[in-house]
Design a protein around this motif. Structure first.
Motif, PDB file in Angstrom:
ATOM      1  N   ARG A  12       0.856  -1.189   0.000  1.00 29.08           N
ATOM      2  CA  ARG A  12       0.000   0.000   0.000  1.00 29.08           C
ATOM      3  C   ARG A  12       0.891   1.237   0.000  1.00 29.08           C
ATOM      4  O   ARG A  12       1.760   1.382   0.863  1.00 29.08           O
ATOM      5  N   LEU A  13       0.670   2.139  -0.973  1.00 27.31           N
ATOM      6  CA  LEU A  13       1.434   3.377  -1.030  1.00 27.31           C
ATOM      7  C   LEU A  13       0.973   4.300   0.095  1.00 27.31           C
ATOM      8  O   LEU A  13      -0.225   4.532   0.276  1.00 27.31           O
ATOM      9  N   CYS A  14       1.934   4.814   0.809  1.00 22.24           N
ATOM     10  CA  CYS A  14       1.649   5.559   2.028  1.00 22.24           C
ATOM     11  C   CYS A  14       2.668   6.690   2.170  1.00 22.24           C
ATOM     12  O   CYS A  14       3.768   6.618   1.617  1.00 22.24           O
ATOM     13  N   VAL A  15       2.289   7.721   2.895  1.00 25.07           N
ATOM     14  CA  VAL A  15       3.210   8.795   3.266  1.00 25.07           C
ATOM     15  C   VAL A  15       3.276   8.873   4.781  1.00 25.07           C
ATOM     16  O   VAL A  15       2.341   8.471   5.480  1.00 25.07           O
ATOM     17  N   GLY A  16       4.388   9.388   5.266  1.00 27.56           N
ATOM     18  CA  GLY A  16       4.548   9.637   6.694  1.00 27.56           C
ATOM     19  C   GLY A  16       5.166  11.010   6.877  1.00 27.56           C
ATOM     20  O   GLY A  16       5.876  11.507   5.987  1.00 27.56           O
ATOM     21  N   ARG A  83       9.818   0.123   2.790  1.00 28.61           N
ATOM     22  CA  ARG A  83       8.764  -0.901   2.852  1.00 28.61           C
ATOM     23  C   ARG A  83       8.821  -1.648   4.163  1.00 28.61           C
ATOM     24  O   ARG A  83       9.881  -1.850   4.729  1.00 28.61           O
ATOM     25  N   TYR A  84       7.643  -2.054   4.607  1.00 31.83           N
ATOM     26  CA  TYR A  84       7.599  -3.015   5.713  1.00 31.83           C
ATOM     27  C   TYR A  84       6.459  -3.987   5.464  1.00 31.83           C
ATOM     28  O   TYR A  84       5.456  -3.657   4.834  1.00 31.83           O
ATOM     29  N   GLY A 101       1.825  -5.191   3.185  1.00 37.64           N
ATOM     30  CA  GLY A 101       2.486  -4.179   4.004  1.00 37.64           C
ATOM     31  C   GLY A 101       2.352  -2.829   3.337  1.00 37.64           C
ATOM     32  O   GLY A 101       1.489  -2.641   2.478  1.00 37.64           O
ATOM     33  N   GLN A 102       3.226  -1.925   3.728  1.00 35.60           N
ATOM     34  CA  GLN A 102       3.183  -0.575   3.169  1.00 35.60           C
ATOM     35  C   GLN A 102       4.524  -0.189   2.563  1.00 35.60           C
ATOM     36  O   GLN A 102       5.576  -0.626   3.029  1.00 35.60           O
TER      37      GLN A 102
END
Length: 162
Positions: A12-16, A83-84, A101-102
């Motif tokens: 899943r593409l994600c930002v932090g 990635r995790y 994961g992301q």
């Protein structure tokens, strides 16, 4: 789901956002939905279809903390995503079972506001039930164990700029 099915799942593409204040401390929130442990995390979330990463980072920050874009300055984005994988018991279950994961792109942002600008109930439902500023070095010890490597990587990427 079989091991082969899980290995076929994408990320899943994600930002932090590592939000730091003028004292060089990082924002962390305690997730409302965590049943076990006393885990704290930095704001993060999924990228919507067609959304650019910078816009997604500012949107997620506003949703999770109430901090609006005019109260932050983006300093840097990581050049490579991190990635995790979810723990096995969660793979194929979270996010509609579509991801293993992301893949996260992290941003370092300077907070130019005051603590009064933080509103954990800005989004319904809220994701955090509490928040605090911490020394950046504490971050890997506060996050849920399967994300510790991610937080160490984020710290390494941004440590010279905090």
């Amino acid at each position: 789901m079989s091991r082969a099915d899980i290995e076929d799942l994408g990320y899943r593409l994600c930002v932090g956002v590592m939000l730091v204040n003028c004292d060089g401390k990082a924002f962390v929130g305690r997730r409302i939905d965590t049943k076990e442990g006393d885990w704290w995390q930095m704001p993060q979330g999924g990228v919507d279809d067609g959304e650019d990463l910078n816009g997604a980072a500012l949107r997620e920050l506003a949703e999770e903390t109430g901090v609006q874009a005019d109260r932050v300055s983006i300093i840097k984005a990581m050049t490579e995503p991190v990635r995790y994988d979810l723990p096995e018991e969660l793979q194929g279950k979270l996010w509609g079972g579509k991801y293993r994961g992301q893949e996260q792109v992290w941003f370092l942002a300077r907070f130019n506001g005051t603590d009064a600008d933080i509103d954990l109930e800005a989004h319904d439902p809220p994701e955090f039930c509490d928040w605090r500023w911490v020394e950046p070095e504490q971050l890997p010890e506060l996050i849920i164990p399967f994300k510790k490597r991610v937080y160490r990587t984020v710290l390494e990427a941004f440590s010279d700029l905090i």
